[in-house]
Write an enzyme that holds these catalytic residues in place. Sequence first.
Site, mmCIF file in Angstrom:
data_model
loop_
_atom_site.group_PDB
_atom_site.id
_atom_site.type_symbol
_atom_site.label_atom_id
_atom_site.label_comp_id
_atom_site.label_asym_id
_atom_site.label_seq_id
_atom_site.Cartn_x
_atom_site.Cartn_y
_atom_site.Cartn_z
ATOM 1 N N GLY A 259 44.670 64.246 48.246
ATOM 2 C CA GLY A 259 45.917 64.826 48.120
ATOM 3 C C GLY A 259 47.311 64.025 49.015
ATOM 4 O O GLY A 259 47.315 63.036 49.685
ATOM 5 N N CYS B 80 26.455 29.527 54.885
ATOM 6 C CA CYS B 80 26.499 30.599 56.556
ATOM 7 C C CYS B 80 25.932 28.616 57.263
ATOM 8 O O CYS B 80 25.284 28.335 56.690
ATOM 9 C CB CYS B 80 25.855 31.102 56.644
ATOM 10 N N TRP C 39 43.643 67.290 34.050
ATOM 11 C CA TRP C 39 42.966 66.204 34.223
ATOM 12 C C TRP C 39 44.426 65.539 33.488
ATOM 13 O O TRP C 39 45.175 66.180 32.756
ATOM 14 C CB TRP C 39 42.026 65.640 33.182
ATOM 15 N N GLU D 196 23.184 30.434 47.572
ATOM 16 C CA GLU D 196 23.021 28.950 47.294
ATOM 17 C C GLU D 196 22.008 28.727 46.935
ATOM 18 O O GLU D 196 21.313 28.140 46.763
ATOM 19 C CB GLU D 196 23.556 28.350 49.406
ATOM 20 N N LEU E 270 32.507 63.662 45.024
ATOM 21 C CA LEU E 270 32.957 62.329 45.550
ATOM 22 C C LEU E 270 31.437 61.749 45.487
ATOM 23 O O LEU E 270 31.863 59.874 45.928
ATOM 24 C CB LEU E 270 33.732 62.180 47.039
#
Length: 327
Positions: A261, A72, A167, A49, A201
């Site tokens: 998994g 807020c 894959w 804002e 990851l």
Amino acid sequence: MGQAMSAAATVRRRVAPRPWVGAVVVPAGEPTHPGFEGATDGREGPHAEVVALAAAGDAAKGSTLYVTLEPCSHHGRTPPCAEAIIAAGVAKVVVGVTDPDSNVSGAGIALLREAGIEVSVGCCADLVSQQLAPYLHHRSTGRPLVVLKLASTLDGRTAAPDGTSQWITGEEARLDAHRLRADSDAVLVGAGTVQADNPALTVRLPNDERHPDDTEPLRVVLGSAPSGAAVQPCLEFSGDLGAILDDLGSRGVLQLMIEGGATVAKTFHEAGLVDRYVLYVAPAFFGGDNAQGLFVGPGVNSINELWRGRIVDVARVGDDLRLEIEA
């Protein structure tokens, strides 16, 4: 509101645990004006804002402000947005959804109305709630939104009998999964996956989809990971899953992506702790019952005991299909 949502989407990956909020100021008497946009400015800067009001300048007086989340009303990292809106002379505020944060929770809307500003709540609420789902869930429960990512063949298999699994899906689906990883604050796998696949990851996206301020998700292992594993440094957990989610929530993790998994998938699914399932389905068959399924171990005994969710999105990703299911 759609324009405000688009602005919010551009900052999602670099503001958490703050909410990714968008705002648009439309000057008085100019309904066709393109509007002055703003979005949450990083993890320390002004809220959407205030950014939009600064862009509007004097044009904010008598304007209509569209904002995806309730402004807020408290002092946090920045001064209250509601006070900034009042000081700018905004005439009307259109809010997507109220903020469940205990510091706000309707107080921002009340403050605006007390100042004589017209406030409308609920514009595009379903779409905004979907965009802000991890934040809204976290502020309501203290836990991250849990997203279980799965990939399988058409006959529901995830790995061959010899253990090979890469894959199953095509390149486009794998890229889409990296986008999901980038949108998450933490990624969790089991110790078995670490031992079998040694995953890093990390987020791997094209340069034009990354921003310098984007951060990597926390890496979480259910169990323990060897010191030299690619996933290191990581958080290691064991024990009660609810307590683990509470701990991650206290660290500001709004969305947890589970990539483990079949054992980890079954553990979270059986405990009823998955909020959203993202399943990538490849146009392929193993053609038998000896390949690994989505979950390990026995399932329910009766058709009356089936777990049933709600499909909220279906999309073609390359040659594969992406299904999004809510609990």
